[in-house]
Scaffold this motif. Structure first.
Motif, PDB file in Angstrom:
ATOM      1  N   THR A  25      27.975  12.037 -10.992  1.00 50.76           N
ATOM      2  CA  THR A  25      27.882  13.205 -10.117  1.00 50.76           C
ATOM      3  C   THR A  25      28.001  12.805  -8.650  1.00 50.76           C
ATOM      4  N   LEU A  26      27.350  11.737  -8.251  1.00 43.01           N
ATOM      5  CA  LEU A  26      27.427  11.271  -6.870  1.00 43.01           C
ATOM      6  C   LEU A  26      28.862  10.905  -6.491  1.00 43.01           C
ATOM      7  N   ALA A  27      29.559  10.243  -7.408  1.00 41.88           N
ATOM      8  CA  ALA A  27      30.952   9.880  -7.132  1.00 41.88           C
ATOM      9  C   ALA A  27      31.820  11.126  -6.976  1.00 41.88           C
TER      10      ALA A  27
ATOM     11  N   PRO B  57      30.122  19.176  -3.303  1.00 41.26           N
ATOM     12  CA  PRO B  57      29.132  19.570  -4.300  1.00 41.26           C
ATOM     13  C   PRO B  57      29.550  20.725  -5.199  1.00 41.26           C
ATOM     14  N   THR B  58      30.568  21.477  -4.798  1.00 43.03           N
ATOM     15  CA  THR B  58      31.020  22.604  -5.636  1.00 43.03           C
ATOM     16  C   THR B  58      32.427  22.385  -6.174  1.00 43.03           C
ATOM     17  N   GLY B  59      32.978  21.200  -5.967  1.00 40.16           N
ATOM     18  CA  GLY B  59      34.377  20.973  -6.338  1.00 40.16           C
ATOM     19  C   GLY B  59      34.597  20.297  -7.669  1.00 40.16           C
ATOM     20  N   PHE B  60      33.568  20.174  -8.490  1.00 40.72           N
ATOM     21  CA  PHE B  60      33.728  19.514  -9.785  1.00 40.72           C
ATOM     22  C   PHE B  60      32.978  20.295 -10.857  1.00 40.72           C
ATOM     23  N   THR B  61      33.304  20.010 -12.084  1.00 40.24           N
ATOM     24  CA  THR B  61      32.680  20.696 -13.209  1.00 40.24           C
ATOM     25  C   THR B  61      31.719  19.767 -13.937  1.00 40.24           C
ATOM     26  N   LEU B  62      30.902  20.361 -14.766  1.00 44.80           N
ATOM     27  CA  LEU B  62      29.996  19.575 -15.604  1.00 44.80           C
ATOM     28  C   LEU B  62      30.786  18.670 -16.530  1.00 44.80           C
ATOM     29  N   SER B  63      31.927  19.157 -17.006  1.00 43.96           N
ATOM     30  CA  SER B  63      32.773  18.348 -17.895  1.00 43.96           C
ATOM     31  C   SER B  63      33.262  17.090 -17.197  1.00 43.96           C
TER      32      SER B  63
ATOM     33  N   ASP C 266      23.855  22.174 -11.411  1.00 42.42           N
ATOM     34  CA  ASP C 266      22.884  22.243 -10.325  1.00 42.42           C
ATOM     35  C   ASP C 266      21.684  21.342 -10.585  1.00 42.42           C
ATOM     36  N   ASP C 267      21.292  21.231 -11.831  1.00 34.71           N
ATOM     37  CA  ASP C 267      20.189  20.350 -12.188  1.00 34.71           C
ATOM     38  C   ASP C 267      20.557  18.886 -11.920  1.00 34.71           C
TER      39      ASP C 267
ATOM     40  N   GLU D  18      23.798  19.522   1.896  1.00 41.68           N
ATOM     41  CA  GLU D  18      24.975  20.391   1.942  1.00 41.68           C
ATOM     42  C   GLU D  18      25.301  21.059   0.607  1.00 41.68           C
ATOM     43  N   SER D  19      24.474  20.873  -0.369  1.00 37.84           N
ATOM     44  CA  SER D  19      24.787  21.407  -1.702  1.00 37.84           C
ATOM     45  C   SER D  19      24.253  22.812  -1.934  1.00 37.84           C
TER      46      SER D  19
END
Length: 205
Positions: free
Chosen positions: A19-21, A28-34, A55-56, A111-112
Motif C-alpha cells: 500500500t505504501l508503494a 492515496p486514492t489512485g489504486f485499488t485493493l486488488s 481505507d483500513d 493527505e489521505s
C-alpha cells in the motif's frame, strides 16, 4: 510495480508495504485493493483476513507512519535540549526530514483523508507525534509574557502549517514548484520571521 511477496506469514505487513508503494506511485486514492493484494503476492480475498478494505489499509500505514514520526520528533527534541529554541528548530527540521524519507507514510497521514479518530491506536500515535511539536512550542513560549503568550496548541499549529506548506510546495519535488532555496532554508526563515513577531528572537537574528 514489482511484486514484493511476503515471508513467514507476515501478510499484514506485506500488504501495508504494498500500500505504501502504491501511495507513493499513485496517491492515496489512485489504486485499488486488488492492486495492493497483487503487490503483496496474494489474492484480494486474502486481504480481508487482516483489513476491512483499502481505507483500513491506509489507516494502518498512517498509524505506522505516526509511530516513526513521533520517534524522530522525540529524538530531535531531545538533541536540542536544554535550549528551548534549539529543540523547537530541531523539530521543524525533523518534520521535513520525515516527509522526505517516508513519503508514503506522510501522504497516508496527512493527505489521505483518513481521520486520526478512526481507531484508538491511530489517534494515540498521532497525538504522540504532534504532541512533541506542541511541547517544544510550549517550552519556547514561556519566554513571552503571559498576557501576550499564544496558546501552545495555536503556536504549534502555526509552525505545523508552515512546515506542511514547505513540504507540499517544495520538499517533495512537485512539478512546477522548484524553489531557488533549499526547503530547510525556507522553513527556517519563515519560522524566524514568526518568532521575531512574537518577540522570541532579536530583530537581527
Amino acid at each position: 510495480m514489482a511484486k514484493q511477496g511476503y515471508h513467514h506469514g507476515n501478510l499484514r505487513q506485506a500488504l501495508v508495504e504494498s500500500t505504501l508503494a502504491l501511495i507513493e506511485e499513485k496517491g492515496p486514492t489512485g489504486f485499488t485493493l486488488s492492486e495492493a493484494a497483487r503487490g503483496a503476492g496474494v489474492t484480494p480475498a486474502a486481504v480481508y483476513r487482516h483489513f476491512e478494505g483499502r481505507d483500513d489499509l491506509i489507516a494502518e500505514a498512517a498509524r505506522q507512519g505516526y509511530e516513526i514520526f513521533a520517534d524522530l520528533m522525540d529524538e530531535a527534541y531531545a538533541k536540542g535540549q536544554p535550549s528551548a529554541l534549539a529543540s523547537f528548530q530541531a523539530t521543524g527540521r525533523a518534520y521535513l526530514a520525515f516527509a522526505r524519507r517516508f513519503p508514503g507514510h506522510y501522504v497516508a497521514m496527512f493527505e489521505s483523508g483518513i481521520s486520526i479518530q478512526r481507531t484508538p491506536d491511530l489517534n494515540r500515535a498521532a497525538q504522540r507525534g504532534l504532541g512533541v511539536l506542541e511541547r517544544a512550542a510550549a517550552d519556547l513560549s514561556q519566554r513571552i509574557p503571559a498576557a501576550r503568550r499564544p496558546p501552545a496548541q495555536m503556536f504549534a499549529a502555526h509552525i505545523w502549517a508552515m512546515s506542511h506548506g514547505v513540504v507540499e510546495l517544495f520538499a517533495r519535488g512537485s512539478p512546477g514548484t522548484r524553489a531557488p532555496f533549499p526547503p530547510e532554508d525556507l522553513l527556517e526563515t519563515a519560522v524566524g520571521i514568526y518568532l521575531r513577531g512574537l518577540g522570541l528572537l532579536p530583530a537581527d537574528e
